[in-house]
Write a protein that holds these residues in place. Structure first.
Motif, short mmCIF file in Angstrom:
data_model
loop_
_atom_site.label_atom_id
_atom_site.label_comp_id
_atom_site.label_asym_id
_atom_site.label_seq_id
_atom_site.Cartn_x
_atom_site.Cartn_y
_atom_site.Cartn_z
N TYR A 124 0.84 -1.19 0.00
CA TYR A 124 0.00 0.00 0.00
C TYR A 124 0.88 1.25 0.00
O TYR A 124 1.94 1.28 0.61
CB TYR A 124 -0.90 0.02 1.24
CG TYR A 124 -1.88 -1.12 1.30
CD1 TYR A 124 -3.07 -1.07 0.59
CD2 TYR A 124 -1.62 -2.25 2.07
CE1 TYR A 124 -3.99 -2.12 0.64
CE2 TYR A 124 -2.52 -3.31 2.13
CZ TYR A 124 -3.71 -3.23 1.41
OH TYR A 124 -4.60 -4.27 1.46
N LEU A 126 -10.39 -0.24 0.83
CA LEU A 126 -10.51 -1.65 0.44
C LEU A 126 -11.28 -2.44 1.48
O LEU A 126 -12.07 -3.33 1.13
CB LEU A 126 -9.11 -2.25 0.23
CG LEU A 126 -9.07 -3.71 -0.23
CD1 LEU A 126 -9.81 -3.89 -1.55
CD2 LEU A 126 -7.61 -4.18 -0.36
N ASP A 161 -5.20 5.28 3.27
CA ASP A 161 -6.49 5.44 2.58
C ASP A 161 -6.84 4.18 1.78
O ASP A 161 -8.00 3.78 1.72
CB ASP A 161 -6.45 6.64 1.62
CG ASP A 161 -6.30 7.95 2.35
OD1 ASP A 161 -6.15 7.93 3.59
OD2 ASP A 161 -6.32 9.00 1.70
N GLU A 162 -5.84 3.60 1.15
CA GLU A 162 -6.07 2.42 0.31
C GLU A 162 -6.57 1.24 1.14
O GLU A 162 -7.46 0.49 0.72
CB GLU A 162 -4.79 2.05 -0.44
CG GLU A 162 -4.30 3.12 -1.41
CD GLU A 162 -2.96 2.77 -2.02
OE1 GLU A 162 -2.49 1.63 -1.83
OE2 GLU A 162 -2.36 3.64 -2.69
#
Length: 345
Positions: A99, A108, A103-104
């Motif tokens: 990552y 997810l 935020d990712e």
């Protein structure tokens, strides 16, 4: 106080209704393991109905759980079930990747939960829940513009230029700054959320003749601070539950899903600390037929985050609670790894 037989009948009724969404009658209960005659089961169903734990469905002889019944089931009978091995493997596989930002991971996690349940999922970043508002300033640039500066103890600084409503004076802005400093600075964002919805509007009415203008300015000033690290997936699943002929309800739900302040306030743990809130407990008429499951996870040195799932009151609580518990463990682990790698780089 329910007898052992009443408890067994009630639990089986909830489980069967959750699985089929069909009213459950005495014969169905007898066929599925209740060791009593159909007449005895019918009498017990009447008693459970008198206790308001179940309700009769129209003219059908079958029953379904009531909102009070679901609350009783969740409080006293619910036991989370572990997700199947293949589901746990899928969660781990989907999250196990490099990552570039937290935020990712958060986005997810909401997407995975929504995909696995077909409900609406929310993910709140670990820094937000434990932030405190440490400073607030309003600086007037000219007669028609001002800049608001908000600082939190986690080091984030938000600033934005606003148009000053014509009815608001310099004295009003000074009073507003004092109100925020005295009542909000130094408090956690959880408390700030709650007071902006409850106490602050009453305070503004006492101090300002134009309280509606001041309240609107409050909302604008704090918007950026609240509009962060909240991720939503499967919003259409919630809209799909709406009667499409009720245009106003559809518009209201759509507006709700786009209001990060309301979403954050909804999913932050309530003062009752209930992991599952049902119907009216959500404090929103739009969600009166919904339930919300929330789970808090902790990331070392970075505070606590929240994962939540919004679905119908008929959801399978035991399965979904187990699924969310599994997901929070994996998300927490991924965030720990991310921050650890960041510190080493």
């Amino acid at each position: 106080m329910l007898s052992d037989r009443q408890l067994a009948i009630f639990k089986l009724l909830v489980d069967l209704y959750t699985e089929t969404e069909m009213p459950v009658g005495s014969n169905t209960l007898m066929k599925n393991g209740i060791n009593a005659s159909s007449a005895t089961i019918r009498n017990e169903l009447v008693r459970l109905e008198d206790m308001r734990l179940i309700q009769k469905v129209h003219s059908s002889s079958g029953r379904m759980p009531s909102i009070e019944g679901y609350r009783f089931y969740v409080d006293y009978l619910l036991k989370p079930t572990n997700p199947p091995v293949d589901e746990r493997y899928e969660i781990k596989k989907l999250l196990d990747r490099p990552y570039n930002a937290t935020d990712e991971i958060l986005a997810l996690s909401a997407e995975i939960l929504s995909d696995l349940t077909n409900y609406t999922a929310f993910s709140l970043g670990p820094d937000v829940k434990d932030k405190r508002l440490t400073d607030f300033r309003l600086i007037q640039l000219n007669r028609s513009q001002l800049i608001a500066i908000l600082v939190t103890d986690k080091g984030s600084v938000e600033s934005q230029v606003f148009a000053v409503p014509a009815m608001i004076t310099v004295e009003d802005l000074e009073k507003m700054t004092r109100v925020i400093t005295e009542r909000l600075v130094g408090k956690s964002l959880v408390t700030v959320y709650q007071q902006l919805r409850t106490e602050i509007p009453l305070v503004l009415q006492r101090y300002f003749s134009n309280s509606s203008d001041m309240l609107a300015l409050f909302g604008h000033v704090f918007h950026q601070l609240f509009d962060e690290d909240v991720y939503i997936s499967g919003g259409m699943n919630l809209l799909d539950t709406t009667d499409m002929t009720n245009v106003e309800q559809f518009k209201s739900l759509y507006s709700f899903l786009n209001d990060r302040e309301q979403i954050t306030e909804l999913i932050l743990p309530s003062q009752s600390n209930q992991a599952i809130r049902i119907g009216d407990e959500l404090g929103n008429l739009l969600l009166k037929d919904m339930s919300l499951i929330t789970a808090t996870y902790h990331v070392t040195n970075h505070g606590s985050g929240v994962i939540a799932l919004l679905g119908p009151t008929t959801m399978s609580y035991s399965r979904l609670l187990g699924l969310i518990d599994t997901l929070t463990v994996e998300v927490s682990g991924q965030l720990e790894t991310y921050y650890r790698n960041l510190d080493m780089s």
